[in-house]
Design a protein around this motif. Sequence first.
Motif, short mmCIF file in Angstrom:
data_model
loop_
_atom_site.label_atom_id
_atom_site.label_comp_id
_atom_site.label_asym_id
_atom_site.label_seq_id
_atom_site.Cartn_x
_atom_site.Cartn_y
_atom_site.Cartn_z
N GLY A 191 -8.41 44.12 41.17
CA GLY A 191 -8.14 42.93 40.38
C GLY A 191 -7.09 42.03 41.00
O GLY A 191 -6.88 42.02 42.23
N GLU A 192 -6.40 41.25 40.16
CA GLU A 192 -5.40 40.29 40.62
C GLU A 192 -4.29 41.01 41.39
O GLU A 192 -3.68 41.94 40.87
CB GLU A 192 -4.82 39.55 39.41
N GLU A 194 -1.11 40.60 42.28
CA GLU A 194 0.24 40.80 41.76
C GLU A 194 0.26 41.81 40.62
O GLU A 194 1.16 42.65 40.54
CB GLU A 194 0.84 39.47 41.28
N LYS A 195 -0.74 41.77 39.77
CA LYS A 195 -0.82 42.75 38.68
C LYS A 195 -1.07 44.15 39.23
O LYS A 195 -0.48 45.13 38.75
CB LYS A 195 -1.94 42.36 37.71
#
Length: 282
Positions: A191-192, A194-195
């Motif tokens: 996924g993203e 940074e997350k």
Amino acid sequence: MLSSANWYYGLIIISLALLVLSLRYRRDWKLLVLHINVAAIIHPFEILVLIILNGYQYLPGILPDPKLDNYLGSYVSNSLIVPASAVIINAFSLPLGYTLGFAALFTGIDWYFTVLGIYKHFWWKSIYTGIGLSILYAMSKRIWAGLQEKRPSLLVRLLVIYLTYAPIYTIILFLLNKGGQLFKFQVQWAGEPEKVHQGLFYVYLFITGIIVTLSIGLKLRLRYQLLGIVVLVLLNWAIGQYDIFVSQVAGISAHQLILVTIIAVLITILLFFMTKLKYLFP
């Protein structure tokens, strides 16, 4: 009108003033351990709400990079002013009414900062801050009571060691990594970025923190303590080997995280020595 940065600088000054006042009044360095422990309790919650779920955003306007500026605001709030308020509540043994008063005060600050435009809500609401702080202050009183015990249980000792080590490690790594400029934790399909980085970092911190806590908090034979070091080395090798640890610049490897662990352990040992908490190497 004060700039957004000045409001956050003000919080830093107030935090230090509260901590110094508490230490001078109580003359007990265990309050510093309490401060760090409260920050450690907040940390996973902040990763979840601030980063994973995008509940709010800090806008101190101190750093040019919005991401790092957001994280800096988070540190001011959750590693300084909120723990400092918990410290003064416990240092002065303030009753429930004052505790709820502090929670209400921070609820008001939370709301006012959104009005000033130096803190932004997405789905978060100020009342959640008040509820969360009321729970946090109750937890801080339990921790403080445990720190006063002459013969705390094994569970209390291990919990305090972990809650002391984890934020020390986190702040050292954050400063050395410059907010993610040197390396990141990544899984390409997750996924993203940074997350994923923040989520994986906390998993890594939790696992390594448990290993460190058991190694220095239990009465173990030398070979078992050495086994803890071996496990840490193998873990760092694995995250590098399988591209979970991704270097952003040349010359950085996952093995160097062991150095951060060593520094954090030494600081933890020094802090427990200062506070005369005989929790380590029983």
